[in-house]
Design a protein around this motif. Structure first.
Motif, mmCIF file in Angstrom:
data_model
loop_
_atom_site.group_PDB
_atom_site.id
_atom_site.type_symbol
_atom_site.label_atom_id
_atom_site.label_comp_id
_atom_site.label_asym_id
_atom_site.label_seq_id
_atom_site.Cartn_x
_atom_site.Cartn_y
_atom_site.Cartn_z
ATOM 1 N N PRO A 72 -23.844 11.179 28.427
ATOM 2 C CA PRO A 72 -24.180 9.819 28.871
ATOM 3 C C PRO A 72 -25.205 9.099 27.988
ATOM 4 O O PRO A 72 -25.258 7.880 27.983
ATOM 5 N N HIS A 73 -26.005 9.870 27.213
ATOM 6 C CA HIS A 73 -27.099 9.221 26.470
ATOM 7 C C HIS A 73 -26.619 8.165 25.478
ATOM 8 O O HIS A 73 -27.266 7.142 25.308
ATOM 9 N N ASP A 74 -25.509 8.453 24.786
ATOM 10 C CA ASP A 74 -25.076 7.542 23.713
ATOM 11 C C ASP A 74 -23.841 6.744 24.062
ATOM 12 O O ASP A 74 -23.327 6.011 23.240
ATOM 13 N N PRO A 139 -35.258 9.423 31.398
ATOM 14 C CA PRO A 139 -34.348 9.172 32.524
ATOM 15 C C PRO A 139 -34.029 10.393 33.404
ATOM 16 O O PRO A 139 -33.382 10.246 34.432
ATOM 17 N N HIS A 140 -34.469 11.617 33.034
ATOM 18 C CA HIS A 140 -33.913 12.847 33.638
ATOM 19 C C HIS A 140 -34.445 13.169 35.037
ATOM 20 O O HIS A 140 -34.745 14.323 35.350
ATOM 21 N N ILE A 141 -34.520 12.154 35.892
ATOM 22 C CA ILE A 141 -35.068 12.365 37.245
ATOM 23 C C ILE A 141 -34.181 13.267 38.114
ATOM 24 O O ILE A 141 -34.669 13.965 38.986
ATOM 25 N N PHE A 203 -32.958 23.051 25.315
ATOM 26 C CA PHE A 203 -32.338 22.480 24.120
ATOM 27 C C PHE A 203 -32.881 21.077 23.850
ATOM 28 O O PHE A 203 -33.488 20.831 22.828
ATOM 29 N N HIS A 204 -32.668 20.136 24.804
ATOM 30 C CA HIS A 204 -33.266 18.809 24.605
ATOM 31 C C HIS A 204 -34.256 18.498 25.721
ATOM 32 O O HIS A 204 -34.343 19.218 26.713
ATOM 33 N N ASP A 205 -34.963 17.419 25.560
ATOM 34 C CA ASP A 205 -36.120 17.121 26.403
ATOM 35 C C ASP A 205 -35.667 16.571 27.764
ATOM 36 O O ASP A 205 -35.872 15.406 28.064
ATOM 37 N N ALA A 206 -35.030 17.430 28.579
ATOM 38 C CA ALA A 206 -34.442 16.972 29.842
ATOM 39 C C ALA A 206 -35.225 17.446 31.066
ATOM 40 O O ALA A 206 -34.961 17.002 32.177
ATOM 41 N N PHE A 207 -36.187 18.360 30.876
ATOM 42 C CA PHE A 207 -36.779 19.038 32.042
ATOM 43 C C PHE A 207 -38.264 18.720 32.252
ATOM 44 O O PHE A 207 -39.004 19.527 32.795
ATOM 45 N N GLY A 224 -36.139 14.823 20.744
ATOM 46 C CA GLY A 224 -36.092 13.641 21.595
ATOM 47 C C GLY A 224 -35.436 13.846 22.932
ATOM 48 O O GLY A 224 -35.137 14.973 23.360
ATOM 49 N N LEU A 225 -35.205 12.712 23.574
ATOM 50 C CA LEU A 225 -34.589 12.707 24.902
ATOM 51 C C LEU A 225 -33.065 12.804 24.812
ATOM 52 O O LEU A 225 -32.380 12.820 25.826
ATOM 53 N N ASP A 226 -32.524 12.831 23.599
ATOM 54 C CA ASP A 226 -31.079 12.804 23.391
ATOM 55 C C ASP A 226 -30.627 14.112 22.723
ATOM 56 O O ASP A 226 -31.131 14.462 21.651
ATOM 57 N N PRO A 227 -29.676 14.852 23.345
ATOM 58 C CA PRO A 227 -29.283 16.145 22.785
ATOM 59 C C PRO A 227 -28.509 16.036 21.478
ATOM 60 O O PRO A 227 -28.290 17.036 20.795
ATOM 61 N N GLU A 228 -28.040 14.856 21.105
ATOM 62 C CA GLU A 228 -27.196 14.731 19.919
ATOM 63 C C GLU A 228 -28.011 14.680 18.618
ATOM 64 O O GLU A 228 -27.441 14.642 17.545
ATOM 65 N N LEU A 279 -27.065 18.894 33.399
ATOM 66 C CA LEU A 279 -26.117 18.284 34.353
ATOM 67 C C LEU A 279 -25.645 16.903 33.893
ATOM 68 O O LEU A 279 -25.546 15.968 34.664
ATOM 69 N N GLU A 280 -25.395 16.826 32.584
ATOM 70 C CA GLU A 280 -24.969 15.539 32.023
ATOM 71 C C GLU A 280 -23.464 15.488 31.766
ATOM 72 O O GLU A 280 -22.878 14.410 31.786
ATOM 73 N N VAL A 281 -22.835 16.637 31.477
ATOM 74 C CA VAL A 281 -21.392 16.638 31.210
ATOM 75 C C VAL A 281 -20.676 17.687 32.073
ATOM 76 O O VAL A 281 -19.799 18.388 31.618
HETATM 77 ZN ZN LIG Z 1 -30.522 14.225 28.581
#
Ligand SMILES: [Zn+2]
Length: 305
Positions: A72-74, A139-141, A203-207, A224-228, A279-281
């Motif tokens: 969803p990030h991009d 955004p990772h609430i 892996f990415h800054d989600a937690f 960053g906040l984006d895993p890509e 829990l993004e994909v």
């Molecule tokens: Zn994320």
């Protein structure tokens, strides 16, 4: 009569009563403005689908906007995607900058109700010191069950405004779901409090919200906040050294990224790779609570080993 003719006649015989039914349904729709008594609600991604389904059940027709398997990030909608959204009664978004494209939808369909489930939640920023005024909101609430309860309440409040006749039904379902999130919250506290370690390598800054809630320290492989974002060789070297000095034995990966990146670090520290899902994909039919319990189980293995 050959088989083709027979099939054609059969198709006509079936189609006649069906077209009668379709006419009847569309007449009903004119009366109620609804599809088979359901409200057309769109949600942007997986956790919101699970929350909205749990509240609306069969009374709400819920679809996910961002296609399955896409981060969803991009994601940006095409013209066709925007067309698909223009007939919705309500669009439920996470907010906090995850869906900046939503303003386009509001401009083509001023009647659609847009529910921002981050409203009222104090948001963290990428720059945790607060020095960078242009820093993105985090955004990772949805990964913190305590904040997820607030998202659930925001969804139910708005579903009730859309369909006040079923207010009690929606509120009861929301209460049941919030109780399940409460059980999950307690389980996380109990399961992780017995572990000595507080540091983990995501892996990415989600937690960040999750870590704040449960007194943990998140470290990440990509900044960053984006895993890509692809980590550079010096970044990987630094992350590996940090993991070693913290005595970590587990390196996390997530569903939509190359697991080799985490494996390289795990090999260096003689540890192993497990999944910590943002829990993004996720497949929309897998229960949110189940996915979170899998995360907690893997985190427990990382923190208690
Ligand atoms: Zn994320």
């Amino acid at each position: 009569m050959n088989l083709g003719t027979r099939a054609a006649i059969l198709a006509i015989v079936i189609a006649i009563p069906l077209s009668g039914y379709t006419l009847w349904v569309s007449d009903q729709n004119k009366a109620t403005g609804l599809t088979l008594g359901q409200h057309k609600v769109l949600v942007t991604f997986y956790p919101l689908y699970q929350f909205t389904k749990a509240i609306g059940k069969e009374k709400v027709d819920v679809s996910i906007i961002i296609p399955s398997g896409i981060e969803p990030h991009d994601w940006e909608p095409t013209i066709q995607d925007i067309q698909k959204m223009k007939d919705a009664d309500m669009i439920i978004i996470n907010g906090a900058g995850l869906e900046p494209w939503i303003t386009k939808i509001a401009s083509i369909n001023p009647n659609v109700i847009i529910v921002d489930t981050s409203n009222g939640i104090p948001l963290l920023q990428e720059d945790s010191n607060g020095f960078d005024k242009t820093a993105k909101k985090d955004p990772h609430i949805w990964l913190d069950p305590v904040l997820a309860k607030k998202q659930v309440q925001s969804i139910v409040d708005n579903l009730i405004k859309l369909d006040p006749q079923n207010a009690n039904y929606y509120q009861q379902n929301a209460n049941d779901y919030k109780a399940k999130l409460g059980v999950l919250d307690n389980k996380i506290k109990t399961d992780l409090s017995i572990c000595d370690k507080k540091d983990f390598l995501a892996f990415h800054d989600a937690f960040s919200y999750f870590s704040k809630e449960y007194g943990l320290h998140q470290h990440t492989i990509v900044g960053g906040l984006d895993p890509e974002t692809e980590p550079t060789a010096p970044t990987l070297q630094q992350v590996t050294e940090d993991a070693q000095s913290l005595g970590l034995n587990v390196v996390f990966t997530e569903e939509a990224v190359n697991p080799r990146v985490s494996q390289v670090i795990a090999d260096e520290i003689h540890g192993k790779v497990l999944i910590l899902s943002p829990l993004e994909v996720t497949d929309k039919n897998i229960d949110y609570i189940t996915k979170m319990e899998q995360n907690v189980s893997n985190l427990k293995e990382a923190l208690c080993s």
